[in-house]
Design an enzyme around this catalytic site. Sequence first.
Site, PDB file in Angstrom:
ATOM      1  N   THR A  82       2.478   1.007  -7.368  1.00 43.77           N
ATOM      2  CA  THR A  82       1.792   0.984  -8.663  1.00 43.77           C
ATOM      3  C   THR A  82       1.613   2.400  -9.200  1.00 43.77           C
ATOM      4  OG1 THR A  82       0.647  -1.008  -7.967  1.00 43.77           O
ATOM      5  CG2 THR A  82      -0.287   0.152  -9.839  1.00 43.77           C
ATOM      6  N   GLU A 105       8.476  -3.108 -10.305  1.00 48.80           N
ATOM      7  CA  GLU A 105       7.797  -3.071  -9.007  1.00 48.80           C
ATOM      8  C   GLU A 105       8.263  -4.282  -8.204  1.00 48.80           C
ATOM      9  OE1 GLU A 105       3.558  -2.990  -9.304  1.00 48.80           O
ATOM     10  OE2 GLU A 105       3.271  -2.817  -7.144  1.00 48.80           O
ATOM     11  N   GLY A 165       0.791  -1.237   0.000  1.00 47.76           N
ATOM     12  CA  GLY A 165       0.000   0.000   0.000  1.00 47.76           C
ATOM     13  C   GLY A 165       0.821   1.284   0.000  1.00 47.76           C
ATOM     14  N   SER A 166       2.124   1.171  -0.277  1.00 48.99           N
ATOM     15  CA  SER A 166       2.954   2.387  -0.233  1.00 48.99           C
ATOM     16  C   SER A 166       2.871   3.199  -1.522  1.00 48.99           C
ATOM     17  CB  SER A 166       4.415   2.026   0.070  1.00 48.99           C
ATOM     18  OG  SER A 166       4.899   1.108  -0.877  1.00 48.99           O
ATOM     19  N   GLY A 167       2.203   2.685  -2.544  1.00 50.52           N
ATOM     20  CA  GLY A 167       2.015   3.460  -3.775  1.00 50.52           C
ATOM     21  C   GLY A 167       2.964   3.065  -4.898  1.00 50.52           C
TER      22      GLY A 167
HETATM   23  N1  DCP Z   1       3.306 -10.316  -1.211  1.00 48.73           N
HETATM   24  C1  DCP Z   1       3.860 -11.352  -0.485  1.00 48.73           C
HETATM   25  N2  DCP Z   1       5.132 -11.756  -0.752  1.00 48.73           N
HETATM   26  C2  DCP Z   1       5.869 -11.126  -1.682  1.00 48.73           C
HETATM   27  C3  DCP Z   1       5.346 -10.044  -2.407  1.00 48.73           C
HETATM   28  C4  DCP Z   1       4.042  -9.658  -2.130  1.00 48.73           C
HETATM   29  O1  DCP Z   1       3.199 -11.936   0.377  1.00 48.73           O
HETATM   30  N3  DCP Z   1       7.106 -11.554  -1.931  1.00 48.73           N
HETATM   31  C5  DCP Z   1       1.895  -9.959  -0.982  1.00 48.73           C
HETATM   32  C6  DCP Z   1       1.672  -8.797  -0.062  1.00 48.73           C
HETATM   33  C7  DCP Z   1       0.416  -8.165  -0.608  1.00 48.73           C
HETATM   34  C8  DCP Z   1       0.459  -8.470  -2.104  1.00 48.73           C
HETATM   35  O2  DCP Z   1       1.337  -9.573  -2.244  1.00 48.73           O
HETATM   36  O3  DCP Z   1      -0.730  -8.796  -0.057  1.00 48.73           O
HETATM   37  C9  DCP Z   1       0.958  -7.298  -2.924  1.00 48.73           C
HETATM   38  O4  DCP Z   1       1.883  -6.594  -2.136  1.00 48.73           O
HETATM   39  P1  DCP Z   1       2.872  -5.494  -2.658  1.00 48.73           P
HETATM   40  O5  DCP Z   1       3.316  -4.643  -1.541  1.00 48.73           O
HETATM   41  O6  DCP Z   1       3.980  -6.158  -3.405  1.00 48.73           O
HETATM   42  O7  DCP Z   1       1.991  -4.681  -3.715  1.00 48.73           O
HETATM   43  P2  DCP Z   1       0.864  -3.561  -3.473  1.00 48.73           P
HETATM   44  O8  DCP Z   1      -0.187  -3.819  -4.506  1.00 48.73           O
HETATM   45  O9  DCP Z   1       0.441  -3.503  -2.053  1.00 48.73           O
HETATM   46  O10 DCP Z   1       1.692  -2.274  -3.841  1.00 48.73           O
HETATM   47  P3  DCP Z   1       1.282  -0.744  -3.789  1.00 48.73           P
HETATM   48  O11 DCP Z   1       0.008  -0.599  -3.035  1.00 48.73           O
HETATM   49  O12 DCP Z   1       2.465  -0.092  -3.138  1.00 48.73           O
HETATM   50  O13 DCP Z   1       1.121  -0.345  -5.236  1.00 48.73           O
END
Ligand code: DCP
Length: 220
Positions: free
Chosen positions: A24, A93, A20-22
């Site tokens: 994407t 990413e 959730g840090s942004g």
């Molecule tokens: N995840 C995981 N193990 C990893 C990579 C990700 O368990 N090696 C999980 C954690 C989250 C989901 O996958 O439930 C996606 O996490 P990310 O933080 O990678 O991606 P976001 O979509 O949260 O990124 P953001 O909101 O920053 O765009």
Amino acid sequence: MSISKNSQRPFTVIVEGNIGSGKTTFLQHFNKFDDICVLAEPIELWRNCNGHNLLGLLYEDRKKWSFTFQSYVQLTMLEQHTKLTDRPIKLMERSIYSARYCFVEKMKQDGLLSHASAAVLDKHFEWVKEYANVGVDLIVYLRTSPHVVYERMMLRNRAEEKSVSLEYLQALHQIHEDWLYHKTIFSVAAPVLVLNANLDKSVIHEEYMKCEPQILNRTL
Ligand code: DCP
């Protein structure tokens, strides 16, 4: 696809930060540049591995599915690192590094991986680091506070993430901090650029723009 360690690779930037840090949104900001090959996290593959939603399974039963999930993450991340492109810059990413240093590490801490499973993941990771072309040139760390990302996660309401707690995000935050900010655990594969990713989406693009010289002109 080539995974030769010696084959040329583009200037490679990985974007890291808590759930959730942004990340994407950050990637979308850089989509407009013709020189950059932007590679989003392969989350759709994790949601559909021959019809199996591995991300969903992981959160339903972490102990049962942690190894399976991270094995597939490692494979899909290796694919991203080694994907060929004609463009001079690759922006990814996440990476094989955060998979190991943040998520696998947390699973180990929580006793979700048997010693044997952890050893297999580590052997695979060490082989990839040694022989595959997974080098990086710059790490962008989207630094946030756990409360902010918890709220964002609740708002976006991803079905699989309903069971993710604030405590889990706090622990993941600490691991990212120790790895990329304090640099007290694990090696850091490239210089780190830290951005304030707590900022609201109305002003976050100004923060993202701070990275443009380092990414486009490679002046770090
Ligand atoms: N995840 C995981 N193990 C990893 C990579 C990700 O368990 N090696 C999980 C954690 C989250 C989901 O996958 O439930 C996606 O996490 P990310 O933080 O990678 O991606 P976001 O979509 O949260 O990124 P953001 O909101 O920053 O765009």
